[in-house]
Write a protein that holds these residues in place. Sequence first.
Motif, PDB file in Angstrom:
ATOM      1  N   LYS A 281       0.732  -1.136   0.114  1.00  0.00           N
ATOM      2  CA  LYS A 281       0.031  -0.124  -0.049  1.00  0.00           C
ATOM      3  C   LYS A 281       0.951   1.198   0.006  1.00  0.00           C
ATOM      4  O   LYS A 281       0.522   2.057  -0.828  1.00  0.00           O
ATOM      5  N   GLU A 282       1.900   1.344   0.850  1.00  0.00           N
ATOM      6  CA  GLU A 282       2.814   2.690   1.070  1.00  0.00           C
ATOM      7  C   GLU A 282       3.635   2.797  -0.470  1.00  0.00           C
ATOM      8  O   GLU A 282       3.688   3.537  -0.756  1.00  0.00           O
ATOM      9  N   GLU A 283       3.887   1.691  -1.064  1.00  0.00           N
ATOM     10  CA  GLU A 283       4.742   1.722  -2.427  1.00  0.00           C
ATOM     11  C   GLU A 283       3.693   2.171  -3.684  1.00  0.00           C
ATOM     12  O   GLU A 283       3.882   2.990  -4.410  1.00  0.00           O
ATOM     13  N   SER A 284       2.445   1.660  -3.384  1.00  0.00           N
ATOM     14  CA  SER A 284       1.342   2.120  -4.332  1.00  0.00           C
ATOM     15  C   SER A 284       1.120   3.649  -4.108  1.00  0.00           C
ATOM     16  O   SER A 284       1.049   4.558  -5.266  1.00  0.00           O
ATOM     17  N   GLU A 285       1.210   4.278  -2.785  1.00  0.00           N
ATOM     18  CA  GLU A 285       0.788   5.554  -2.654  1.00  0.00           C
ATOM     19  C   GLU A 285       2.243   6.396  -3.214  1.00  0.00           C
ATOM     20  O   GLU A 285       1.804   7.217  -3.684  1.00  0.00           O
ATOM     21  N   GLN A 286       3.155   5.975  -2.905  1.00  0.00           N
ATOM     22  CA  GLN A 286       4.393   6.516  -3.469  1.00  0.00           C
ATOM     23  C   GLN A 286       4.316   6.516  -4.852  1.00  0.00           C
ATOM     24  O   GLN A 286       4.738   7.511  -5.644  1.00  0.00           O
ATOM     25  N   LEU A 287       3.980   5.588  -5.532  1.00  0.00           N
ATOM     26  CA  LEU A 287       3.726   5.436  -7.063  1.00  0.00           C
ATOM     27  C   LEU A 287       2.820   6.333  -7.466  1.00  0.00           C
ATOM     28  O   LEU A 287       2.932   7.178  -8.513  1.00  0.00           O
ATOM     29  N   THR A 288       1.661   6.446  -6.804  1.00  0.00           N
ATOM     30  CA  THR A 288       0.669   7.382  -7.212  1.00  0.00           C
ATOM     31  C   THR A 288       0.857   8.973  -7.137  1.00  0.00           C
ATOM     32  O   THR A 288       0.712   9.519  -7.862  1.00  0.00           O
ATOM     33  N   MET A 289       1.735   9.158  -5.911  1.00  0.00           N
ATOM     34  CA  MET A 289       2.181  10.433  -5.934  1.00  0.00           C
ATOM     35  C   MET A 289       3.114  10.823  -6.965  1.00  0.00           C
ATOM     36  O   MET A 289       3.066  11.956  -7.418  1.00  0.00           O
ATOM     37  N   LEU A 290       4.043   9.987  -7.440  1.00  0.00           N
ATOM     38  CA  LEU A 290       5.027  10.207  -8.282  1.00  0.00           C
ATOM     39  C   LEU A 290       4.413  10.690  -9.812  1.00  0.00           C
ATOM     40  O   LEU A 290       4.668  11.547 -10.465  1.00  0.00           O
ATOM     41  N   VAL A 291       3.400   9.844  -9.964  1.00  0.00           N
ATOM     42  CA  VAL A 291       2.647  10.244 -11.320  1.00  0.00           C
ATOM     43  C   VAL A 291       1.852  11.509 -11.094  1.00  0.00           C
ATOM     44  O   VAL A 291       1.896  12.079 -12.277  1.00  0.00           O
ATOM     45  N   LYS A 292       1.406  11.432  -9.892  1.00  0.00           N
ATOM     46  CA  LYS A 292       0.643  12.842  -9.901  1.00  0.00           C
ATOM     47  C   LYS A 292       1.643  14.115 -10.123  1.00  0.00           C
ATOM     48  O   LYS A 292       1.145  14.994 -10.656  1.00  0.00           O
ATOM     49  N   ASN A 293       2.531  14.040  -9.565  1.00  0.00           N
ATOM     50  CA  ASN A 293       3.469  15.198  -9.631  1.00  0.00           C
ATOM     51  C   ASN A 293       4.060  15.157 -11.207  1.00  0.00           C
ATOM     52  O   ASN A 293       4.327  16.391 -11.613  1.00  0.00           O
ATOM     53  N   LEU A 294       4.294  14.153 -11.687  1.00  0.00           N
ATOM     54  CA  LEU A 294       4.684  14.160 -13.266  1.00  0.00           C
ATOM     55  C   LEU A 294       3.581  14.888 -14.072  1.00  0.00           C
ATOM     56  O   LEU A 294       3.901  15.584 -15.109  1.00  0.00           O
ATOM     57  N   PHE A 295       2.309  14.362 -13.628  1.00  0.00           N
ATOM     58  CA  PHE A 295       1.159  15.221 -14.370  1.00  0.00           C
ATOM     59  C   PHE A 295       1.295  16.596 -14.326  1.00  0.00           C
ATOM     60  O   PHE A 295       1.078  17.268 -15.029  1.00  0.00           O
ATOM     61  N   ALA A 296       1.488  16.779 -13.094  1.00  0.00           N
ATOM     62  CA  ALA A 296       1.521  18.464 -12.466  1.00  0.00           C
ATOM     63  C   ALA A 296       2.466  19.220 -13.404  1.00  0.00           C
ATOM     64  O   ALA A 296       2.236  20.157 -14.021  1.00  0.00           O
TER      65      ALA A 296
END
Length: 463
Positions: A281-296
Amino acid sequence: MLNKLSWKVASIFFIFIVIVEVLLFSVLYTNLVSDQVDEVLDGLLARGNSHRDVLEKSFDDITLNHVALMETEAATDVIITNNEGEILSKSTAATDEITHLIKDNDYQNTRHIGRVIEEKWRSAPYIATLSPIVVEGEMMGHVYMFSPSDSVQQVVHELTRQFIIIGLFTVLLTIITLFILTRFLTLPLLHLKQTTERMSMGETNISLEMTKRKDELGELAVAIQTLARDLEHLKNERNDFLANIAHELRTPLTYIKGYADIASRSSLTSKDREHYLKIIKEESEQLTMLVKNLFALAKMDQNQFSILPEQVKLCDSLDKVINRLHPVFEEKEVRLELECPEEVEGWVDPERFQQVILNLLDNALKHSTAGGTIQVSSNKKEGRAVVKVRDEGSGIPSEELPFIFDRLYRVDKSRSRASGGSGLGLAIVKEIIRLHSGQISVESSLGNGTTFIIDLPGGENNG
């Protein structure tokens, strides 16, 4: 072979120069022809006046015959008449044209000076002048001087021939000069064109000798060489960025896959399975945050990142962020302090501003140890709002400071998971501040902590 640009430049200059030359030659030719014709007519009239002067001194048969005899050896002819128009002496036969001129002009000139009676050298067979003979106030006769128009035409033809030769030589010289000048001007441009074509094919390691020139072409060469260096830097940054993205994506995916395989084992206890699922779950959240930042960041690059600034009391926004993060800071035993006068206002997007402070505080927390203090302060300076976030962490080496806002850049080259983050937070912070027409800077040294300084529009009517 001339290139297209040389042809265009040469053609434009050639047409312009030829037009100027034609106008100048036309004016010069017309004036010279007129001067030559006038010189012939004046000479003919002067010769007739000279004969008239002799006859006025001695108007007798001997003098008349002597004048006629003089003109028999000259290219001109003379006919002398009495006051009734009868021919007294002549050096040539009176042709119909000559007779016609005499009849038309006899008795018409009552002045004591001579005049031209025929100047149409292009169409008439003769040019002619008339000089009245006046003895003691009485009109005694007239001296008619005739010169074949061929003499004038020969002078004009010779002048025309010379003009044609000079004109052709001038055109040839113009072509040669233009060829040299256009090659001198366009060859450097052609070289620059070839260089830019090499750059478009991916070659950025170029060197131009024209950078030594002290003219506009030298400045253009410097600009192209600078562009090549910038492209080389961007290419390297792109390669590093892609490599870093691959690394950042691969790490959580590897953890997720590995722990998912372990959690799927039937022999695993419930407690261990829960532990591994938590890591997933933590790694999924880390991955989600990374993708979110890339989109930003992608939206910022495409100018699709919306900023809606308004006049905001910065203390209220800062207080909201600190209240949200207090539990996290207490858990790590790090003190969080806020120093903010109530009157400090900024022209900011409240949501984006809070995102900036969250990123900076999260970054400060990751580099702080238990018992440390992180201080957030704001103040007004020359109509601007200044916000500072200071920690007491290990600090950043001075050689690393110019790069900390680069995308995916991290001071920790080992990219250990203990340091956290993906290296995108500060890049996003810088872009948000830039979109607010503000600036962000950093002060840090090893062992003395780090201070981020944000300068924003402040006060009213800053939108």
